[in-house]
Write a protein that holds these residues in place. Sequence first.
Motif, PDB file in Angstrom:
ATOM      1  N   THR A 163      -7.069  15.565   4.968  1.00  0.00           N
ATOM      2  CA  THR A 163      -7.578  14.272   4.534  1.00  0.00           C
ATOM      3  C   THR A 163      -6.454  13.253   4.490  1.00  0.00           C
ATOM      4  O   THR A 163      -5.329  13.577   4.095  1.00  0.00           O
ATOM      5  CB  THR A 163      -8.195  14.408   3.117  1.00  0.00           C
ATOM      6  N   GLY A 164      -6.778  12.039   4.875  1.00  0.00           N
ATOM      7  CA  GLY A 164      -5.836  10.945   4.713  1.00  0.00           C
ATOM      8  C   GLY A 164      -6.283  10.080   3.551  1.00  0.00           C
ATOM      9  O   GLY A 164      -7.481   9.872   3.359  1.00  0.00           O
ATOM     10  N   GLY A 165      -5.319   9.593   2.764  1.00  0.00           N
ATOM     11  CA  GLY A 165      -5.673   8.762   1.607  1.00  0.00           C
ATOM     12  C   GLY A 165      -4.837   7.499   1.574  1.00  0.00           C
ATOM     13  O   GLY A 165      -3.750   7.438   2.158  1.00  0.00           O
ATOM     14  N   LEU A 166      -5.367   6.508   0.878  1.00  0.00           N
ATOM     15  CA  LEU A 166      -4.707   5.198   0.835  1.00  0.00           C
ATOM     16  C   LEU A 166      -4.937   4.554  -0.518  1.00  0.00           C
ATOM     17  O   LEU A 166      -6.035   4.616  -1.075  1.00  0.00           O
ATOM     18  CB  LEU A 166      -5.320   4.307   1.933  1.00  0.00           C
ATOM     19  N   GLY A 167      -3.896   3.937  -1.047  1.00  0.00           N
ATOM     20  CA  GLY A 167      -4.041   3.131  -2.257  1.00  0.00           C
ATOM     21  C   GLY A 167      -3.497   1.741  -2.011  1.00  0.00           C
ATOM     22  O   GLY A 167      -2.420   1.582  -1.429  1.00  0.00           O
ATOM     23  N   ILE A 168      -4.248   0.735  -2.412  1.00  0.00           N
ATOM     24  CA  ILE A 168      -3.787  -0.647  -2.266  1.00  0.00           C
ATOM     25  C   ILE A 168      -3.978  -1.370  -3.593  1.00  0.00           C
ATOM     26  O   ILE A 168      -5.077  -1.362  -4.151  1.00  0.00           O
ATOM     27  CB  ILE A 168      -4.580  -1.405  -1.172  1.00  0.00           C
TER      28      ILE A 168
ATOM     29  N   CYS B  81       0.828  -1.201   0.000  1.00  0.00           N
ATOM     30  CA  CYS B  81       0.000   0.000   0.000  1.00  0.00           C
ATOM     31  C   CYS B  81       0.866   1.255   0.000  1.00  0.00           C
ATOM     32  O   CYS B  81       2.067   1.211   0.266  1.00  0.00           O
ATOM     33  CB  CYS B  81      -0.952   0.014   1.199  1.00  0.00           C
ATOM     34  N   ASN B  82       0.231   2.349  -0.347  1.00  0.00           N
ATOM     35  CA  ASN B  82       0.888   3.636  -0.483  1.00  0.00           C
ATOM     36  C   ASN B  82      -0.119   4.644   0.041  1.00  0.00           C
ATOM     37  O   ASN B  82      -1.279   4.625  -0.351  1.00  0.00           O
ATOM     38  CB  ASN B  82       1.187   3.867  -1.963  1.00  0.00           C
ATOM     39  N   ALA B  83       0.298   5.493   0.977  1.00  0.00           N
ATOM     40  CA  ALA B  83      -0.698   6.354   1.609  1.00  0.00           C
ATOM     41  C   ALA B  83      -0.049   7.622   2.098  1.00  0.00           C
ATOM     42  O   ALA B  83       1.166   7.667   2.317  1.00  0.00           O
ATOM     43  CB  ALA B  83      -1.350   5.626   2.785  1.00  0.00           C
TER      44      ALA B  83
END
Length: 496
Positions: free
Chosen positions: A461-466, A413-415
């Motif tokens: 805001t917090g974001g996440l990519g998986i 993941c990348n966040a």
Amino acid sequence: MSGDSDVRSLRISKLERLRELGHDPYTFEEHPQTHTPEEVRANYSSLEGQTVSMAGRVTALRVMGKAAFFDITKDAQRMQVYVKRDDVGELLWEVFGLVDLGDIVGVTGEVFKTRTEEISIHARDLKVLAKSLHVLPIGKEKDGQHWYGLSDVEERYRKRYLDLMSNLESREILLARSRVVSATRRFLDERGFIEVETPILELEAGGAAARPFITYHNALDLELKLRISLELHLKRLIVGGLDKVYEIGRVFRNEGISTRHNPEFTLLELYQAWVKMEDIEQLVEELCRYVAREVYGSEVFQVRGVTLDFSKPWQRVDLLTEIEKHAGVKPSELQDLQSAKSAMDRLGLYSEDETAVGGIIEKLLERFVEPTLIQPTFVENYPIETSPLAKKHPSHPSLTRRFEGYVLGREVCNAFSELNDPIDQLERMQRQHKMLQEGDHEAMPLDEDFIYALECGMPPTGGLGIGMDRLAMTFSGAESIRDVILFPTMRPLEQD
RNA sequence: GAGCCGGUAGCUCAGGGGUAGAGCAACGGCCUUUUAAGCCGUGGGUCGUGGGUUCGAUCCCCACCCGGCUCACCA
């Protein structure tokens, strides 16, 4: 007779004979299935002598004159069936004689145990529900040992249906992938995230560094690109007041193919307003616990000989500290391009084409640090050059509030805390845009409407990519991304 | 994109300068409790494609196609 085309015509003539007997397989629309093989075995004492029905593919055939045993398999469960001419009569016996390995049949009969104590069905009725016109790569199997089957990797990917019917492991990996995705969706839904769908066709493909696929819309007379990420649209929704949104969708990157890359893959991106990087780290920990429980029934499980423990908080490490530890390159050497390049040279790595310290840092990470990150670990504080959408680190202007999660030596993941300063974002996008115009195909285009959206005010805001395919690899033990994608991209066979 | 490895019967594989073998599958026969069923018999191949070397190539050489692995690329 052994060529596949000979087999095909022979089986078509068997099909015609079945029709003459008033037993056209393709007229049947259903077959009762009162029990699964497992249910029959589990309830043998009460089912003994009772009539049951089931259906499946014929996966073994042992004919002995005027009686026969055969196996039918459905949902990876096998059941042995016994047929005797004297029990079913001339007509059905002839029908049975036209059954080949690979056909789909339905049977009805009494549950019994053979002399060797195998729970079986004594058939009284039999229906051919579909004939196989080809010899199928059905292997033989006993006590967990396998013979034959389909092992040619290329054929397994090109003809996934054959792979699925002959390799139990392929089936299990792909089912695990399905469970990973549905568990993720369930987890997010339970937490009040809203699932949305954003455009795949875009004027400009942004939100990541990758070369897009290009397509064309006739009516609008317009060149369009296939999205490479979900980020810029989802953030617009945060601006619009959807505080918890996510999308699980296919993205397309026009790049090389490898064991970890497929041109189209499934990306999860989520954004949550009013939270920061550390909250997203916690979310990832909880998500992985949830998925582990759904897939393995436990937060601790074994995969490829490694015991992964998701019950504990992930380890947190600092990117530059880890690079110093594993590559022997000091943070001070990574402050300007010249000394960073000489560090690369010292390590025997190619550095001619490097144009920024950020790229070198990523390379060192990949080469020296990643392989050591077996247990779940968050690597924090990424360089700003390679993080154009992340918030700046408050005390280190060259770093960002970004982390990546690693398991089994692979990025999962990348966040980050999202950049919501429109002026800063515009500058960074302009820089990217310039690189794009100078020929860097992977640089990001300038998205003016996205900037306008940020100018309207995006909350912290917090974001996440998986990468869901890679997550599925982690949770299934698959070695190649192609094992968790049903129909991976392949070069076509014929070129005329 | 580079290097290495592979492509031989429907499947899994062996072989190797004189146009090919095994097991399973297929086909025929025997067999009414088998289970990797068994026994007897039969057929099946453009040896990835195209060139070259050779009296002769599936084998050696070159190119190409498809795949795998590693590397490069992929923040």
